[in-house]
Design an enzyme around this catalytic site. Structure first.
Site, PDB file in Angstrom:
ATOM      1  N   ALA A  45       0.838  -1.202   0.000  1.00  0.00           N
ATOM      2  CA  ALA A  45       0.000   0.000   0.000  1.00  0.00           C
ATOM      3  C   ALA A  45       0.870   1.249   0.000  1.00  0.00           C
ATOM      4  O   ALA A  45       0.606   2.203  -0.730  1.00  0.00           O
ATOM      5  CB  ALA A  45      -0.928  -0.006   1.211  1.00  0.00           C
ATOM      6  N   GLU A  46       1.927   1.266   0.822  1.00  0.00           N
ATOM      7  CA  GLU A  46       2.861   2.390   0.841  1.00  0.00           C
ATOM      8  C   GLU A  46       4.295   1.929   1.050  1.00  0.00           C
ATOM      9  O   GLU A  46       4.542   0.907   1.720  1.00  0.00           O
ATOM     10  CB  GLU A  46       2.501   3.404   1.939  1.00  0.00           C
ATOM     11  CG  GLU A  46       1.373   4.353   1.594  1.00  0.00           C
ATOM     12  CD  GLU A  46       0.038   3.868   2.112  1.00  0.00           C
ATOM     13  OE1 GLU A  46      -0.994   4.309   1.560  1.00  0.00           O
ATOM     14  OE2 GLU A  46       0.020   3.052   3.046  1.00  0.00           O
ATOM     15  N   THR A  47       5.202   2.695   0.510  1.00  0.00           N
ATOM     16  CA  THR A  47       6.641   2.553   0.709  1.00  0.00           C
ATOM     17  C   THR A  47       7.168   3.929   1.074  1.00  0.00           C
ATOM     18  O   THR A  47       6.760   4.930   0.476  1.00  0.00           O
ATOM     19  CB  THR A  47       7.328   2.048  -0.574  1.00  0.00           C
ATOM     20  OG1 THR A  47       6.814   0.751  -0.904  1.00  0.00           O
ATOM     21  CG2 THR A  47       8.837   1.966  -0.399  1.00  0.00           C
TER      22      THR A  47
END
Length: 279
Positions: A45-47
């Site tokens: 979903a996020e980095t």
């Protein structure tokens, strides 16, 4: 170039049942294209990418947050996960009980004095939701209009269509299969659980456009919902939100008010992978 890397699990006491986050600890020297390419490759979903702060007197470090398709000004589980990764890698805040993290919306404080780390929910803008927009959303999610208690639009970096339903069962019964909208719509649902359980409310976050994506646990949405409750004088001193139930996760977001105008959004963070990557 070899760079230090951590992958962690956020907002669950059970590792792998929270929301995964990839953290590149040495983000300096990477351009936007390289960051975006790696974030797409992780398929999380996020980095996040950690960098020196713009003003060392105001923040301990700077974070940039990427989804698989673009950059976010703020997000909740990347805030807690990046803080945990920075500390794991040897970061030392000037204040032992408080980490100051710079992101695109400004400096966000992470309080370490409680049982779990918690970030201070940023301010929000609250707008009414247009009746036509609400009706479209309810139809798309197969939610009966009689189940709706309140509906507004919230903005704390991301923008949310926030709908309070008449209970956790109604939240879990929402069904987005086949839904689509001409532009991206982030929908946040909240409904109360009966007293006596390990969670007080159930939360879901659905992104609907030409497809449907459900986020396991969303710190920024929970922050916006808590500020909404605060603005209406309905914020308890503390409560626990469950999220991810509908997709097999065991997310728990711990929300508390410190009585000084701060609303704290907390949760467990577990470091799962630590090493280096070639980037």
């Amino acid at each position: 170039m070899r760079r230090r890397f951590i992958q962690c699990d956020v907002f669950s006491d059970v590792p792998t049942l929270g929301n995964g986050l990839a953290v590149v600890l040495d983000g300096a020297g990477l351009d936007d294209e390289a960051m975006q390419r790696f974030a797409a490759w992780t398929n999380l979903a996020e980095t996040t990418f950690l960098l020196p702060p713009s003003d060392p007197e105001a923040a301990d470090y700077r974070v940039r947050i990427f989804t698989t398709t673009g950059e976010l000004p703020f997000a909740g589980h990347p805030t807690l996960g990046s803080c945990a990764a920075w500390l794991q890698a040897g970061g030392t805040p000037r204040d032992a009980a408080l980490v100051r993290q710079e992101c695109a919306i400004g400096v966000v404080e992470i309080d370490r004095s409680g049982p779990v780390p918690a970030f201070v929910a940023p301010p929000i803008r609250i707008q009414p939701m247009e009746p036509e927009r609400l009706a479209e959303t309810l139809a798309a999610l197969r939610i009966p209009s009689g189940a709706v208690r309140r509906a507004v639009r919230l903005d704390n970096g991301p923008t949310w269509d926030a709908i309070e339903l008449d209970g956790a069962e109604a939240v879990l019964a929402a069904d987005a299969r086949g839904a689509s909208f001409p532009t991206e719509r982030r929908i946040g649902l909240i409904g109360a659980h009966p007293p006596g359980g390990d969670a007080d409310v159930e939360v879901r976050m659905l992104t609907v456009w030409h497809g449907i994506k459900e986020d396991p646990i969303t710190g920024s949405l929970n922050a916006a919902l808590a500020r909404w409750l605060e603005g209406e004088g309905r914020l308890p001193e503390r409560y626990t939100a469950a999220q991810g139930t509908a997709i097999g996760r065991l997310g728990r977001v711990r929300v508390r008010s410190d009585g000084k105008g701060r609303v704290l959004i907390g949760g467990a963070v577990t470091i799962l992978i630590e090493g280096t990557l070639e980037l």
